[in-house]
Design a protein around this motif. Structure first.
Motif, PDB file in Angstrom:
ATOM      1  N   ARG A 199     -16.054  83.042  41.721  1.00 55.47           N
ATOM      2  CA  ARG A 199     -17.162  83.080  40.768  1.00 55.47           C
ATOM      3  C   ARG A 199     -18.519  83.154  41.470  1.00 55.47           C
ATOM      4  N   GLU A 200     -18.486  83.284  42.793  1.00 55.16           N
ATOM      5  CA  GLU A 200     -19.676  83.400  43.648  1.00 55.16           C
ATOM      6  C   GLU A 200     -20.414  82.082  43.815  1.00 55.16           C
ATOM      7  N   ALA A 201     -19.672  80.990  43.775  1.00 55.30           N
ATOM      8  CA  ALA A 201     -20.273  79.706  44.116  1.00 55.30           C
ATOM      9  C   ALA A 201     -20.605  79.680  45.604  1.00 55.30           C
ATOM     10  N   HIS A 202     -21.659  78.967  45.945  1.00 55.12           N
ATOM     11  CA  HIS A 202     -22.017  78.682  47.327  1.00 55.12           C
ATOM     12  C   HIS A 202     -20.831  77.965  47.986  1.00 55.12           C
ATOM     13  N   PRO A 203     -20.517  78.236  49.268  1.00 54.77           N
ATOM     14  CA  PRO A 203     -19.360  77.577  49.895  1.00 54.77           C
ATOM     15  C   PRO A 203     -19.383  76.056  49.800  1.00 54.77           C
ATOM     16  N   ALA A 204     -20.526  75.447  50.103  1.00 55.90           N
ATOM     17  CA  ALA A 204     -20.608  73.987  49.976  1.00 55.90           C
ATOM     18  C   ALA A 204     -20.429  73.560  48.532  1.00 55.90           C
ATOM     19  N   GLN A 205     -21.009  74.316  47.618  1.00 53.82           N
ATOM     20  CA  GLN A 205     -20.886  74.007  46.195  1.00 53.82           C
ATOM     21  C   GLN A 205     -19.435  74.090  45.745  1.00 53.82           C
ATOM     22  N   ALA A 206     -18.723  75.117  46.189  1.00 56.75           N
ATOM     23  CA  ALA A 206     -17.322  75.279  45.804  1.00 56.75           C
ATOM     24  C   ALA A 206     -16.485  74.099  46.288  1.00 56.75           C
ATOM     25  N   LEU A 207     -16.744  73.625  47.511  1.00 57.19           N
ATOM     26  CA  LEU A 207     -15.997  72.482  48.024  1.00 57.19           C
ATOM     27  C   LEU A 207     -16.355  71.199  47.294  1.00 57.19           C
ATOM     28  N   VAL A 208     -17.651  70.955  47.089  1.00 56.91           N
ATOM     29  CA  VAL A 208     -18.075  69.720  46.430  1.00 56.91           C
ATOM     30  C   VAL A 208     -17.577  69.693  44.989  1.00 56.91           C
ATOM     31  N   TRP A 209     -17.798  70.782  44.253  1.00 59.37           N
ATOM     32  CA  TRP A 209     -17.310  70.841  42.876  1.00 59.37           C
ATOM     33  C   TRP A 209     -15.776  70.794  42.839  1.00 59.37           C
ATOM     34  N   GLY A 210     -15.127  71.574  43.693  1.00 61.68           N
ATOM     35  CA  GLY A 210     -13.662  71.630  43.671  1.00 61.68           C
ATOM     36  C   GLY A 210     -13.029  70.289  43.967  1.00 61.68           C
ATOM     37  N   LYS A 211     -13.548  69.587  44.977  1.00 61.04           N
ATOM     38  CA  LYS A 211     -13.002  68.271  45.305  1.00 61.04           C
ATOM     39  C   LYS A 211     -13.227  67.282  44.161  1.00 61.04           C
ATOM     40  N   HIS A 212     -14.427  67.305  43.573  1.00 67.62           N
ATOM     41  CA  HIS A 212     -14.704  66.364  42.484  1.00 67.62           C
ATOM     42  C   HIS A 212     -13.842  66.650  41.259  1.00 67.62           C
ATOM     43  N   VAL A 213     -13.765  67.919  40.877  1.00 72.71           N
ATOM     44  CA  VAL A 213     -12.998  68.264  39.670  1.00 72.71           C
ATOM     45  C   VAL A 213     -11.527  67.940  39.861  1.00 72.71           C
ATOM     46  N   HIS A 214     -10.998  68.201  41.048  1.00 74.50           N
ATOM     47  CA  HIS A 214      -9.612  67.858  41.368  1.00 74.50           C
ATOM     48  C   HIS A 214      -9.395  66.355  41.250  1.00 74.50           C
ATOM     49  N   ALA A 215     -10.308  65.576  41.826  1.00 68.70           N
ATOM     50  CA  ALA A 215     -10.175  64.116  41.773  1.00 68.70           C
ATOM     51  C   ALA A 215     -10.307  63.593  40.354  1.00 68.70           C
ATOM     52  N   ALA A 216     -11.264  64.133  39.595  1.00 69.37           N
ATOM     53  CA  ALA A 216     -11.455  63.680  38.219  1.00 69.37           C
ATOM     54  C   ALA A 216     -10.266  64.045  37.338  1.00 69.37           C
ATOM     55  N   ALA A 217      -9.637  65.201  37.617  1.00 71.14           N
ATOM     56  CA  ALA A 217      -8.417  65.565  36.886  1.00 71.14           C
ATOM     57  C   ALA A 217      -7.317  64.545  37.154  1.00 71.14           C
ATOM     58  N   GLY A 218      -7.227  64.073  38.392  1.00 69.96           N
ATOM     59  CA  GLY A 218      -6.265  63.029  38.710  1.00 69.96           C
ATOM     60  C   GLY A 218      -6.552  61.742  37.967  1.00 69.96           C
ATOM     61  N   ASN A 219      -7.823  61.390  37.857  1.00 72.63           N
ATOM     62  CA  ASN A 219      -8.185  60.185  37.100  1.00 72.63           C
ATOM     63  C   ASN A 219      -7.759  60.299  35.641  1.00 72.63           C
ATOM     64  N   SER A 220      -7.960  61.484  35.077  1.00 81.20           N
ATOM     65  CA  SER A 220      -7.573  61.697  33.683  1.00 81.20           C
ATOM     66  C   SER A 220      -6.077  61.531  33.489  1.00 81.20           C
ATOM     67  N   LEU A 221      -5.296  62.077  34.421  1.00 80.16           N
ATOM     68  CA  LEU A 221      -3.835  61.952  34.325  1.00 80.16           C
ATOM     69  C   LEU A 221      -3.376  60.519  34.578  1.00 80.16           C
ATOM     70  N   ALA A 222      -4.084  59.823  35.453  1.00 82.29           N
ATOM     71  CA  ALA A 222      -3.720  58.427  35.718  1.00 82.29           C
ATOM     72  C   ALA A 222      -3.851  57.571  34.467  1.00 82.29           C
ATOM     73  N   ALA A 223      -4.820  57.901  33.630  1.00 80.86           N
ATOM     74  CA  ALA A 223      -4.990  57.156  32.383  1.00 80.86           C
ATOM     75  C   ALA A 223      -3.811  57.352  31.449  1.00 80.86           C
ATOM     76  N   LEU A 224      -3.122  58.507  31.577  1.00 80.68           N
ATOM     77  CA  LEU A 224      -1.972  58.798  30.727  1.00 80.68           C
ATOM     78  C   LEU A 224      -0.651  58.333  31.325  1.00 80.68           C
ATOM     79  N   HIS A 225      -0.499  58.516  32.635  1.00 82.62           N
ATOM     80  CA  HIS A 225       0.813  58.329  33.265  1.00 82.62           C
ATOM     81  C   HIS A 225       0.864  57.186  34.270  1.00 82.62           C
ATOM     82  N   GLY A 226      -0.261  56.535  34.526  1.00 78.28           N
ATOM     83  CA  GLY A 226      -0.309  55.550  35.590  1.00 78.28           C
ATOM     84  C   GLY A 226      -0.835  56.177  36.865  1.00 78.28           C
TER      85      GLY A 226
END
Length: 309
Positions: free
Chosen positions: A259-286
């Motif tokens: 999507r033409e994100a800046h390399p640092a932006q892609a890593l910072v956003w990607g890592k955060h979104v991945h981690a937050a997705a895990g938090n969301s699933l943890a609320a459902l499954h432990g």
């Protein structure tokens, strides 16, 4: 800090150090908005994911699905020829290419340039490495893709594709410098900086070392490094330590790059979104009860909360 890709890094996101990193928060991400997606599958972003083997096709599948879920418009997966038809059926949203393999199903890299050349020429971002299980094949693949990829396309190296980098020719390393992203685990990071091992407190320093050696943006564990700045992702928990989770994260970063994100932006956003997705699933499954395959559907929901969709 200007860059040809994505909006400039906001001042409040610059200048972190290993001892005082910039903390990645929703407020920071909203101040650093992702490029708006285009209206067609090509203008939204074209992602190419290369990796896998007969025993590990799931790695490229997870990465590809994550790239689509964060907004990539067109996806091509390239994996071992014997499993490519099955991958194509499993992910009908993608084009799938079969790569030459040996008798054990490991991708050899021989003849890969001819298979990949057309897709390399029209890709907006390349991910190389998920699921590869042979170092020599990974090294040949790296040479093949660098020789055919346009010079402005960012390259994310993961897993085996990252660990062969120290032994790559200077020509290959020079061609990657400035557009390279690395997402190693701690063992792979130690290999990249040629150390026997790394303690947790050494990760940020090693990321800085790798970034300088290879002209790269680097992410390992909760640390992201680019151009001397250090960020720390504050979300995420033990549940992300599951098979395939890293492939999802690398795919999400690749989708944002397409999507033409800046390399640092892609890593910072990607890592955060991945981690937050895990938090969301943890609320459902432990905390440790969810699977990596459940992460990709959560990614667009997290993006929406941050205005990234």
């Amino acid at each position: 800090m200007a860059d040809a890709r994505g909006p400039r890094v906001p001042d409040e996101a610059l200048g972190g150090t290993p001892d005082d990193p910039v903390l990645v928060t929703p407020a920071l991400l909203r101040a650093w908005p992702l490029p708006q997606p285009g209206g067609s599958k090509y203008t939204r972003g074209v992602a190419l994911v290369v990796g896998g083997a007969r025993a590990t096709p799931g790695a490229v599948m997870l990465a590809g699905l994550a790239a689509l879920r964060v907004g990539a418009g067109r996806l091509t997966l390239a994996t071992a020829a014997s499993v490519a038809p099955h991958v194509a059926v499993a992910i009908p949203e993608s084009a799938v290419l079969g790569l030459p393999e040996d008798r054990l199903g490991s991708v050899t890299g021989v003849g890969a340039r001819e298979v990949l050349e057309g897709d390399l020429g029209r890709s907006g971002a390349l991910l190389l490495g998920p699921g590869l299980d042979d170092a020599e094949g990974a090294a040949r693949l790296l040479v093949a893709v660098v020789g055919a990829l346009p010079p402005d396309v960012p390259v994310l190296l993961d897993s085996y594709a990252a660990t062969v980098l120290p032994d790559a020719d200077d020509e290959v390393r020079d061609a990657l410098a400035g557009r390279l992203l690395l997402t190693p685990n701690t063992g792979e990071l130690a290999r990249l900086v040629q150390r026997d091992g790394l303690a947790d407190e050494d990760v940020a320093g090693a990321c800085l070392d790798a970034a300088e050696r290879y002209g790269a943006a680097v992410a390992c564990n909760e640390t992201v490094v680019h151009d001397g700045s250090v960020w720390r992702v504050t979300d995420g928990d033990a549940g992300l330590g599951t098979s395939g989770s890293g492939d999802v994260m690398a795919g999400a970063v690749t989708g944002l790059l397409s999507r033409e994100a800046h390399p640092a932006q892609a890593l910072v956003w990607g890592k955060h979104v991945h981690a937050a997705a895990g938090n969301s699933l943890a609320a459902l499954h432990g905390r440790i009860g969810f699977l990596a395959g459940e992460l990709p559907p959560e990614l667009p929901r997290v993006l929406r909360t941050l205005g990234g969709d």
